[in-house]
Write an enzyme that holds these catalytic residues in place. Structure first.
Site, PDB file in Angstrom:
ATOM      1  N   ASP A  30       0.856  -1.189   0.000  1.00 61.77           N
ATOM      2  CA  ASP A  30       0.000   0.000   0.000  1.00 61.77           C
ATOM      3  C   ASP A  30       0.894   1.241   0.000  1.00 61.77           C
ATOM      4  OD1 ASP A  30      -3.208   0.533   1.027  1.00 61.77           O
ATOM      5  OD2 ASP A  30      -1.782   2.199   1.167  1.00 61.77           O
ATOM      6  N   ILE A  31       0.478   2.270  -0.747  1.00 62.28           N
ATOM      7  CA  ILE A  31       1.283   3.499  -0.873  1.00 62.28           C
ATOM      8  C   ILE A  31       1.315   4.286   0.449  1.00 62.28           C
ATOM      9  CG2 ILE A  31      -0.513   5.138  -1.616  1.00 62.28           C
ATOM     10  CD1 ILE A  31       1.395   5.961  -3.907  1.00 62.28           C
ATOM     11  N   ASN A  86     -12.649  -3.256   2.589  1.00 60.66           N
ATOM     12  CA  ASN A  86     -13.610  -2.170   2.771  1.00 60.66           C
ATOM     13  C   ASN A  86     -14.548  -2.185   1.564  1.00 60.66           C
ATOM     14  OD1 ASN A  86     -12.445  -1.208   5.191  1.00 60.66           O
ATOM     15  ND2 ASN A  86     -10.852  -0.150   4.024  1.00 60.66           N
ATOM     16  N   GLY A  92     -15.607   3.147   4.059  1.00 59.66           N
ATOM     17  CA  GLY A  92     -14.509   4.024   3.653  1.00 59.66           C
ATOM     18  C   GLY A  92     -13.748   3.539   2.437  1.00 59.66           C
ATOM     19  N   GLN A  93     -14.387   2.718   1.600  1.00 63.49           N
ATOM     20  CA  GLN A  93     -13.690   2.270   0.382  1.00 63.49           C
ATOM     21  C   GLN A  93     -13.394   3.483  -0.494  1.00 63.49           C
ATOM     22  OE1 GLN A  93     -15.772  -0.645  -2.019  1.00 63.49           O
ATOM     23  NE2 GLN A  93     -14.093  -0.799  -3.494  1.00 63.49           N
ATOM     24  N   SER A  94     -12.118   3.659  -0.846  1.00 68.03           N
ATOM     25  CA  SER A  94     -11.735   4.847  -1.626  1.00 68.03           C
ATOM     26  C   SER A  94     -11.317   4.508  -3.048  1.00 68.03           C
ATOM     27  CB  SER A  94     -10.605   5.594  -0.908  1.00 68.03           C
ATOM     28  OG  SER A  94      -9.466   4.774  -0.782  1.00 68.03           O
ATOM     29  N   HIS A  99     -10.237  -4.915  -3.557  1.00 68.77           N
ATOM     30  CA  HIS A  99      -8.913  -5.171  -2.975  1.00 68.77           C
ATOM     31  C   HIS A  99      -9.072  -5.624  -1.539  1.00 68.77           C
ATOM     32  CE1 HIS A  99      -9.967  -0.916  -2.537  1.00 68.77           C
ATOM     33  NE2 HIS A  99      -9.342  -0.928  -1.361  1.00 68.77           N
ATOM     34  N   HIS A 101      -6.974  -5.675   1.988  1.00 64.73           N
ATOM     35  CA  HIS A 101      -5.800  -5.181   2.715  1.00 64.73           C
ATOM     36  C   HIS A 101      -5.253  -6.334   3.550  1.00 64.73           C
ATOM     37  CE1 HIS A 101      -6.705  -0.738   2.349  1.00 64.73           C
ATOM     38  NE2 HIS A 101      -7.917  -1.226   2.125  1.00 64.73           N
TER      39      HIS A 101
HETATM   40  P1  5GP Z   1      -9.643   1.574   0.505  1.00 66.97           P
HETATM   41  O1  5GP Z   1      -9.682   2.914   1.188  1.00 66.97           O
HETATM   42  O2  5GP Z   1     -10.386   1.638  -0.811  1.00 66.97           O
HETATM   43  O3  5GP Z   1     -10.057   0.423   1.363  1.00 66.97           O
HETATM   44  O4  5GP Z   1      -8.123   1.282   0.182  1.00 66.97           O
HETATM   45  C1  5GP Z   1      -7.449   1.861  -0.877  1.00 66.97           C
HETATM   46  C2  5GP Z   1      -5.988   1.789  -0.543  1.00 66.97           C
HETATM   47  O5  5GP Z   1      -5.259   2.026  -1.730  1.00 66.97           O
HETATM   48  C3  5GP Z   1      -5.546   2.841   0.484  1.00 66.97           C
HETATM   49  O6  5GP Z   1      -4.998   2.168   1.612  1.00 66.97           O
HETATM   50  C4  5GP Z   1      -4.498   3.654  -0.272  1.00 66.97           C
HETATM   51  O7  5GP Z   1      -3.403   4.029   0.533  1.00 66.97           O
HETATM   52  C5  5GP Z   1      -4.086   2.718  -1.401  1.00 66.97           C
HETATM   53  N1  5GP Z   1      -3.646   3.398  -2.615  1.00 66.97           N
HETATM   54  C6  5GP Z   1      -4.236   4.461  -3.219  1.00 66.97           C
HETATM   55  N2  5GP Z   1      -3.566   4.804  -4.337  1.00 66.97           N
HETATM   56  C7  5GP Z   1      -2.529   3.934  -4.437  1.00 66.97           C
HETATM   57  C8  5GP Z   1      -1.470   3.769  -5.398  1.00 66.97           C
HETATM   58  O8  5GP Z   1      -1.357   4.506  -6.386  1.00 66.97           O
HETATM   59  N3  5GP Z   1      -0.577   2.772  -5.173  1.00 66.97           N
HETATM   60  C9  5GP Z   1      -0.683   1.931  -4.089  1.00 66.97           C
HETATM   61  N4  5GP Z   1       0.254   0.997  -3.964  1.00 66.97           N
HETATM   62  N5  5GP Z   1      -1.668   2.057  -3.176  1.00 66.97           N
HETATM   63  C10 5GP Z   1      -2.581   3.035  -3.341  1.00 66.97           C
END
Ligand code: 5GP
Ligand code: ZN
Length: 113
Positions: A30-31, A86, A92-94, A99, A101
């Site tokens: 994760d970034i 998520n 909070g899915q962004s 995916h 985690h």
């Molecule tokens: P969500 O919030 O949808 O459950 O998780 C999305 C995840 O993707 C977040 O933890 C965020 O840090 C990660 N993320 C967003 N953009 C990037 C990216 O460009 N590269 C990587 N490796 N992770 C990303």
């Protein structure tokens, strides 16, 4: 060409240091890590979220197997780790591409918030 961020990663348009890869999925860091080990497991095929992917239960099983393999390869098996997907706005899915985690390497609070 897809505008989806994780489709771009799966298609190698955005480079990542893959920890593990299969014909159907990828695991990469994760970034913005929220734990000493924070990896993401994605399918190469686009599904918006876990709910959408239930039409392909074999894929979900495959991704979870990849998650456990990645956790093992990172040395997380002894102390444990968390796998979470998520799903939707309340969670909070962004990124709207399925995916999981993988979080580990420290004590994780519960409930998560
Ligand atoms: P969500 O919030 O949808 O459950 O998780 C999305 C995840 O993707 C977040 O933890 C965020 O840090 C990660 N993320 C967003 N953009 C990037 C990216 O460009 N590269 C990587 N490796 N992770 C990303
Ligand atoms: Zn996608």
């Amino acid at each position: 060409m897809s505008e989806c961020l994780f489709c771009k990663i799966a298609n190698l348009e955005i480079p990542v240091e893959a920890v593990l890869e299969s014909d159907r999925g990828m695991v990469f860091p994760d970034i913005s890590p929220q734990a000493p080990v924070h990896l993401l497991v994605i399918p190469k095929e686009h599904y918006a979220d876990l709910d959408a992917a239930t039409r392909d239960p074999e894929l979900i099983g495959h991704l979870l197997a990849l998650a456990t393999e990645a956790a093992r390869s990172q040395g997380l098996t002894a102390n444990g780790y968390r796998v979470v997907a998520n799903t939707g706005p309340d969670a909070g899915q962004s990124v709207p591409h399925l995916h999981f985690h993988i979080l580990g390497g420290r004590m994780l609070g519960w409930p998560p918030g």
